[in-house]
Motif scaffolding. Structure first.
Motif, PDB file in Angstrom:
ATOM      1  N   SER A  24       0.861  -1.271  -0.119  1.00 61.41           N
ATOM      2  CA  SER A  24       0.090  -0.103  -0.100  1.00 61.41           C
ATOM      3  C   SER A  24       0.946   1.232  -0.064  1.00 61.41           C
ATOM      4  CB  SER A  24      -0.827   0.057   1.371  1.00 61.41           C
ATOM      5  OG  SER A  24       0.060   0.184   2.450  1.00 61.41           O
ATOM      6  N   TRP A  26       0.852   3.219   2.107  1.00 63.42           N
ATOM      7  CA  TRP A  26       1.228   3.489   3.531  1.00 63.42           C
ATOM      8  C   TRP A  26       2.432   2.558   3.721  1.00 63.42           C
ATOM      9  CZ3 TRP A  26      -2.077   5.840   7.504  1.00 63.42           C
ATOM     10  CH2 TRP A  26      -3.183   6.307   7.026  1.00 63.42           C
ATOM     11  N   SER A  27       2.671   1.347   3.040  1.00 61.87           N
ATOM     12  CA  SER A  27       3.709   0.454   3.435  1.00 61.87           C
ATOM     13  C   SER A  27       4.888   1.216   2.625  1.00 61.87           C
ATOM     14  CB  SER A  27       3.595  -0.569   2.719  1.00 61.87           C
ATOM     15  OG  SER A  27       2.436  -1.540   3.314  1.00 61.87           O
ATOM     16  N   GLU A 367       1.965   3.735  10.829  1.00 68.79           N
ATOM     17  CA  GLU A 367       1.920   2.781  11.778  1.00 68.79           C
ATOM     18  C   GLU A 367       3.215   2.593  12.566  1.00 68.79           C
ATOM     19  OE1 GLU A 367       1.026   1.677   8.429  1.00 68.79           O
ATOM     20  OE2 GLU A 367      -0.963   1.451   8.473  1.00 68.79           O
ATOM     21  N   PRO A 483       2.807  -3.315   7.601  1.00 69.24           N
ATOM     22  CA  PRO A 483       1.490  -3.360   7.990  1.00 69.24           C
ATOM     23  C   PRO A 483       0.770  -4.360   7.377  1.00 69.24           C
ATOM     24  CG  PRO A 483       2.204  -1.250   7.195  1.00 69.24           C
ATOM     25  CD  PRO A 483       3.244  -2.244   6.985  1.00 69.24           C
ATOM     26  N   GLY A 487       2.183  -5.490   3.786  1.00 70.30           N
ATOM     27  CA  GLY A 487       3.705  -4.941   3.958  1.00 70.30           C
ATOM     28  C   GLY A 487       4.512  -6.149   4.142  1.00 70.30           C
ATOM     29  N   GLU A 538      -8.302   6.547   3.172  1.00 70.18           N
ATOM     30  CA  GLU A 538      -6.896   6.660   3.332  1.00 70.18           C
ATOM     31  C   GLU A 538      -6.804   8.008   2.610  1.00 70.18           C
ATOM     32  OE1 GLU A 538      -4.423   3.466   3.047  1.00 70.18           O
ATOM     33  OE2 GLU A 538      -5.085   2.486   4.687  1.00 70.18           O
ATOM     34  N   SER A 579      -9.000   1.021   1.226  1.00 68.30           N
ATOM     35  CA  SER A 579      -7.671   1.287   1.422  1.00 68.30           C
ATOM     36  C   SER A 579      -7.068  -0.119   1.120  1.00 68.30           C
ATOM     37  CB  SER A 579      -7.448   1.524   2.968  1.00 68.30           C
ATOM     38  OG  SER A 579      -7.668   0.443   3.558  1.00 68.30           O
ATOM     39  N   ASP A 581      -4.838  -1.634   3.438  1.00 65.68           N
ATOM     40  CA  ASP A 581      -4.734  -2.010   4.801  1.00 65.68           C
ATOM     41  C   ASP A 581      -5.832  -2.461   5.308  1.00 65.68           C
ATOM     42  OD1 ASP A 581      -1.913  -1.113   4.516  1.00 65.68           O
ATOM     43  OD2 ASP A 581      -2.448   0.703   5.354  1.00 65.68           O
ATOM     44  N   HIS A 583      -8.161  -2.873   8.585  1.00 66.25           N
ATOM     45  CA  HIS A 583      -8.449  -1.862   9.607  1.00 66.25           C
ATOM     46  C   HIS A 583      -9.310  -2.528  10.921  1.00 66.25           C
ATOM     47  CE1 HIS A 583      -6.918   1.757   7.683  1.00 66.25           C
ATOM     48  NE2 HIS A 583      -7.208   1.091   6.665  1.00 66.25           N
TER      49      HIS A 583
END
Length: 694
Positions: A24, A26-27, A367, A483, A487, A538, A579, A581, A583
């Motif tokens: 993601s 985020w990762s 995270e 994550p 991740g 996100e 997203s 991820d 949650h």
């Protein structure tokens, strides 16, 4: 302008298996920050400066960290020591869980318990100096992580006076004040705290409202009041409600929502300067809940610092009365609060102080994941067990890390380092309870996904594992990426949780677990009063491409409440995860029942090319629905919503026993629902929840 981020693929989740190795954003942000980190060495200790370690604090999986990691062979200390840079080499399984007993407080005695949060020091590992923590205890001397376990009795009220005794004017970790509107920034300094009993069926005055915080120096939040104590009404005798009917026609008028700047004076906790008196009626079934800090924008920092403890409700005169024949005794009942941390060489907790996008949020990261596994405040512990059935009460106590747990025998090839994957056979276990208490029937599993905030009640038969003498050690392993689920994979550190050493004693043959444990009512779908569709979004900064926020329906916490259910009603919630991820979604006040998950086309949905409900457009669904997983058949208050799927659960806004609450849930400052990845919760992935009368 912030824009939502799409994962651009349907989910591949079907049976708690990982998605393909795609990251993601985020990762990617975490990896990018890791690879761009500037390491500042100190000449004498070769440790990293806290001010330069923001990237290293995010993960233990960067190339830089890998290059510096070494594995030593058997030492006199124990089986293999892993150099978890930048800390000292930490050997696994050298500290016994039994050497760190958690204090126990009797919550059923009728006496008021007094628990404070104190600054103290605790050794997490034999080879680490004592670590500074903020922890709960009856005194500074007894304060510990986890805090004292409160053992309550069903139907017997527990009263606790919570006090903030933290003398620090500034938190040990760097706070980011750009995250949430109205997050506290005390003028006199100090660390704001407010306790929340996670999973508790509690009046909102005692729920730990995010704005009901207080400091040691007398400052407090807008929903904190010292005017009066909440009085329990007799709503169960004055109104009717059940799982099959809408309810409740009783009680007083509703107070302001959680976004209000003042609290109701008719339903508040009593206080004295930095103390607050809470009341827990304990009408729920026997179960494991937990308490932790819940201050707006401070939760992630305070829990990493140590503000968490267990709360166990027993029912020896009810459901548990007939279980004495097969349920292990308390001496073989072991709570396990499983978390992760990063430590500096001097023993202090390593928490980042530079964000992934400092121009937007100077100090926030998506995270916090550590390279060191901590169980009950002990790093990679071991526990000697008899060849008998043990009961483990599991708590996912991490900020963000998921654990996919397995119990596995260690074979000859696995000694001395126990590097996963191990070679021994799996040890199956029986799941008998979840967040809200016992299951209707036992479920036999070989692995269990544990998300932040989730609890599970399992039985492990070490006599069966030991049979034949081949299995002397059972290792608890983890293979959940962080994550989760897209991740980085676990490594030799994060893939191992703890070790059980089976003693060479006469095996104890346990009675069979009954096919039926407790009655659990079925869901009546003919009486649904409202259906809600909620989106997990996100947001990324279009300039940097970095994640800057996660929200529920694109709204922030201080926006006016949109979830205002009718007291006594039944609802069906559909959580649409846009997203990449997973949650963990947590609802305060109530337990709910997971119904199903179903994959959908994220891109088509975001482009408004399909619909979940309209017949004028193609369906967004891309696969048949998958019923609740085996570990989710009971009562839940926290459940993971997986990427690219719609999670559906049923919730009744009344007591878990189907009766009206013993208090007025429409009064007071209200409740909340949120993602239990604390770094998300502290950055607006939380919304107010305000009940109203019919």
């Amino acid at each position: 302008m912030l824009v939502p981020r799409s994962i651009h693929r349907p989910s591949q989740w079907r049976a708690l298996t990982r998605l393909p190795a795609s990251f993601s954003s985020w990762s990617i942000a975490i990896v990018a920050l890791l690879l761009s980190a500037t390491y500042a060495w100190t000449a004498d200790s070769h440790s990293l400066s806290p001010r330069s370690l923001s990237a290293r604090s995010l993960s233990a999986h960067s190339r830089s960290a890998r290059a510096l990691a070494t594995v030593e062979v058997e030492s006199t200390a124990g089986p293999g020591c892993v150099n978890a840079f930048p800390a000292k080499p930490l050997c696994k399984f050298v500290d016994s869980l039994a050497s760190r007993p958690i204090p126990v407080l009797d919550g059923g005695s009728g006496k008021t318990l007094s628990i404070g949060v104190y600054q103290t020091y605790q050794r997490f590992h034999r080879d680490l100096p004592a670590t500074k923590i903020y922890a709960y205890g009856t005194s500074q001397k007894t304060a510990s992580y986890p805090g004292p376990t409160i053992v309550a009795k069903k139907g017997v009220t527990t009263r606790v006076t919570w006090c903030n005794r933290l003398q620090d004017r500034q938190h040990m970790f760097t706070q980011d004040y750009t995250l949430m509107a109205q997050m506290p920034k005390p003028k006199k300094g100090g660390i704001p705290t407010v306790p929340h009993r996670h999973g508790g069926e509690t009046a909102s005055a005692y729920d730990g409202h995010p704005l009901a915080w207080v400091t040691q120096f007398g400052e407090h939040g807008p929903t904190f009041s010292s005017s009066s104590s909440h009085s329990h009404n007799s709503s169960r005798s004055s109104s009717s409600s059940s799982s099959s009917s809408s309810s409740s026609s009783s009680s007083s008028s509703s107070s302001s929502s959680s976004s209000s700047s003042s609290s109701s004076s008719s339903s508040t906790a009593t206080s004295s300067s930095s103390c607050t008196a809470y009341v827990y009626p304990n009408f729920q079934p026997a179960s494991l809940t937990w308490y932790h800090d819940h201050t707006l924008g401070w939760t992630r920092l305070n829990i990493v610092a140590g503000m968490a403890g267990l709360y166990i409700t027993t029912d020896s005169n009810g459901d548990e009365r007939g279980m004495k024949g097969w349920l292990p005794p308390w001496k073989r009942t072991v709570p396990l609060a499983i978390a992760d941390r990063l430590f500096f060489k001097n023993g202090s907790i390593n928490y980042p102080n530079v964000g992934v996008d400092p121009k937007v949020h100077p100090n926030w990261i998506p995270e916090y994941v550590g390279d060191t596994i901590v169980v009950n405040g002990v790093v990679w512990p071991y526990l000697r067990v008899r060849p008998a059935v043990y009961r483990f009460l599991l708590l996912g106590a991490s900020n963000a890390r998921f654990f996919n747990l397995r119990f596995q025998c260690a074979s000859r090839e696995d000694y001395p380092n126990f590097v996963t994957p191990l070679h021994g056979r799996m040890v199956n276990f029986a799941l008998i309870g979840s967040d809200g208490g016992y299951l209707q029937r036992p479920v036999f599993l070989s692995s269990l996904l544990l998300a932040p905030g989730e609890r599970y009640d399992i039985l492990v038969d070490f006599a069966a594992a030991r049979q034949g003498g081949a299995c002397r050690d059972v290792i608890v392993t983890n293979d959940a990426a962080a994550p989760f689920p897209g991740g980085e994979a676990v490594d030799k550190n994060t893939g191992v949780v703890m070790r059980f050493v089976i003693l060479n004693r006469t095996p104890f043959t346990a009675p069979a677990i009954p096919k039926r444990i407790v009655p659990v009512p079925s869901i009546d779908f003919s009486k649904i009063h409202r259906v809600r569709w909620k989106k997990l979004v996100e947001e990324v900064d279009p300039k940097s491409g970095m994640p800057v926020r996660a929200t529920l329906d694109g709204l922030r916490y201080m926006d006016p409440p949109t979830e205002i259910p009718i007291q006594g009603s039944n609802e069906l919630w559909h959580i649409i995860n846009l997203s990449a991820d997973a949650h963990p979604i947590h609802l305060h006040l109530v337990q709910f029942r997971v119904v199903s998950r179903r994959a959908f086309d994220v891109e088509s949905y975001q482009d408004n090319e399909c619909s979940f409900t309209s017949r004028s457009k193609p369906s967004c669904y891309t696969a048949p629905e998958v019923k609740a997983f085996k570990n989710e058949i009971g009562w839940k208050d926290t459940v993971p919503a997986f990427p690219g799927e719609v999670l559906t659960f049923w919730v009744g806004w009344y007591g878990q026993d189907g009766k009206p609450f013993e208090f007025d849930p429409t009064s007071g400052p209200g409740y909340a629902w949120h993602c239990h990845i604390l770094d998300h919760e502290d950055n607006d992935m939380m919304r107010p929840l305000q009940l109203r009368k019919k």
